[in-house]
Scaffold this motif. Structure first.
Motif, mmCIF file in Angstrom:
data_model
loop_
_atom_site.group_PDB
_atom_site.id
_atom_site.type_symbol
_atom_site.label_atom_id
_atom_site.label_comp_id
_atom_site.label_asym_id
_atom_site.label_seq_id
_atom_site.Cartn_x
_atom_site.Cartn_y
_atom_site.Cartn_z
ATOM 1 N N LEU A 199 0.964 9.535 21.581
ATOM 2 C CA LEU A 199 0.931 10.841 20.915
ATOM 3 C C LEU A 199 -0.343 11.601 21.284
ATOM 4 N N ILE A 206 -2.368 15.715 23.527
ATOM 5 C CA ILE A 206 -3.230 16.576 22.734
ATOM 6 C C ILE A 206 -4.668 16.537 23.235
ATOM 7 N N THR A 240 -7.439 -2.112 8.270
ATOM 8 C CA THR A 240 -7.423 -0.810 8.927
ATOM 9 C C THR A 240 -7.520 -1.022 10.435
ATOM 10 N N LEU A 255 0.830 -1.208 0.000
ATOM 11 C CA LEU A 255 0.000 0.000 0.000
ATOM 12 C C LEU A 255 0.871 1.268 0.000
ATOM 13 N N THR A 261 -7.712 6.479 6.449
ATOM 14 C CA THR A 261 -8.362 5.715 5.389
ATOM 15 C C THR A 261 -9.844 6.063 5.370
ATOM 16 N N GLN A 305 1.164 8.428 5.912
ATOM 17 C CA GLN A 305 -0.221 7.969 5.821
ATOM 18 C C GLN A 305 -1.001 8.615 6.958
ATOM 19 N N HIS A 314 -4.287 3.573 11.676
ATOM 20 C CA HIS A 314 -3.383 3.260 10.567
ATOM 21 C C HIS A 314 -3.964 2.134 9.730
ATOM 22 N N THR A 315 -3.581 2.111 8.457
ATOM 23 C CA THR A 315 -3.961 1.003 7.588
ATOM 24 C C THR A 315 -2.708 0.245 7.177
ATOM 25 N N GLN A 320 -9.534 5.462 14.469
ATOM 26 C CA GLN A 320 -8.751 4.815 13.422
ATOM 27 C C GLN A 320 -7.337 5.345 13.494
#
Lengths: 238, 238
Positions: free
Chosen positions: B167, B171, B117, A55, A79, A76, B78-79, B76
């Motif tokens: 991370l 935030i 994903t 990918l 998605t 990235q 990362h893919t 979500q």
């Protein structure tokens, strides 16, 4: 004209990549957009994923094909997998397809459900040589505040990339990929201001930057004899 | 036994979701893992994506099916699209498939190329009622430091989720999803310490937390009469 031999199983079904390519020029953050042949429909550069291609490699390939650049920052960020991202764009697909002289097979493929993975790249605007590819006839570096409507959900993809870029700023030094090798402090500040979308106090910004111990001061910028010429900096080697 | 009627086109080919479900228990960050029937192969909860189902909805469905929870924090992150993530797991697929009594069609589907994903969820450990599903026979809340080997690239997916969670901490306030509605300051500190993987100075931590003006002090925790009982807090309503 078949644009891609996906019918032969060269491409993964249902999966694509889209690249948000940011460049910094004249103190403005720009994004690279392409116009589909003979239409007024603008899109982000994107492509399919080869059945034998990682990918991430697909995103790198799209970037290389469209900008001529290979060794650049690429991340990235999300998605996009809503059904409606394609469903709501039937009219756009039809218009683009008609201008391309697409076969029904091509049209069925291109307007079927796709999940797309978004990547953003930070490039040195001066180094990019755009190749629009077979599907587009021109390109534009658009100011991020004046992009206008884009193909499919590309506006949403762009906004998402911008948010991610803003989040990244405080954590990493990715923004420096947008600058030339040497730069003045005010150029760095302009870059941060345009990405964050707000003005920063010069003295505070300068103090913070210097306290991070990441910049090396090299020499004064030659400006034709002015005694107030600003210093040039570059990133320290790790 | 066909586990899924993907042969009838109910599922998108080549696309799956995997969920990293974090819970916080006894001052440790835990992750929910499932064991495939009659094997010693452990995996993250995951699933396919319906042809009429949004990608995010597929992740929410997996979460609901496995934990009974619906209104929880899910992000979500990362893919994962490397070819080798499936190629290198042929042996695992064979072992799982044999125990399931899979048909060749099932096996061909399940061991074909998938892009997945990753989503992470932060849950109140006490509220989870695990349903392992048809493919697994038991589950385990594993300490993130003692997870061991996982199915396919699930270890990598877990590590990625952990990094993203770290991370996010600076935030947003996502970590509070891991706590019960009321909590003591030392419980908050333990949570942050276990996620960040390092000890924090109590006084500094407390000062920082209070300065954020996000917590509401309600009452002392009843501990059976000790006069040094700690205060309870809860998040202020937005």
């Amino acid at each position: 004209m078949a644009l891609n031999n996906y019918a032969t199983g060269e491409w993964m079904p249902g999966i694509s990549v889209d690249c948000v390519i940011f460049g910094f020029h004249e103190n403005q953050l720009k994004v690279l957009t392409l116009r589909f042949n003979q239409t007024d429909i603008w899109s982000l550069p994107g492509g399919f994923v080869g059945v034998q291609e990682d990918l991430d490699a697909a995103a790198k390939r799209v970037l290389l094909e469209r900008t001529g650049l290979s060794d650049i920052y690429l991340e990235q960020f999300h998605t996009f997998g809503c059904l409606k991202r394609i469903q709501e764009a039937k009219k756009q697909h039809k218009e683009v397809g008609d201008k391309m002289g697409r076969t029904q097979d091509d049209y069925d493929w291109i307007s079927s459900r796709f999940i797309t993975t978004g990547y953003f790249a930070l490039v040195d605007y001066e180094k990019v040589v755009v190749n629009v590819g077979a599907m587009s006839d021109t390109y534009s570096w658009k100011d991020i505040h004046e992009v206008g409507e884009l193909f499919l959900d590309h506006s949403e993809i762009l906004q998402f990339a911008l948010e991610q870029l803003r989040l990244s700023l405080d954590i990493t030094l990715v923004a420096f990929n947008l600058l030339t090798e040497t730069f003045t402090m005010s150029e760095v500040q302009s870059l941060y201001e345009t990405i964050l979308g707000k003005p920063l106090v010069r003295t505070n910004f300068q103090r913070k930057m210097l306290s991070m111990d990441i910049l090396e001061r090299i020499e004064k910028k030659y400006t034709g004899g002015a005694h107030k010429a600003p210093y040039l900096y570059r990133l320290k080697r790790p």
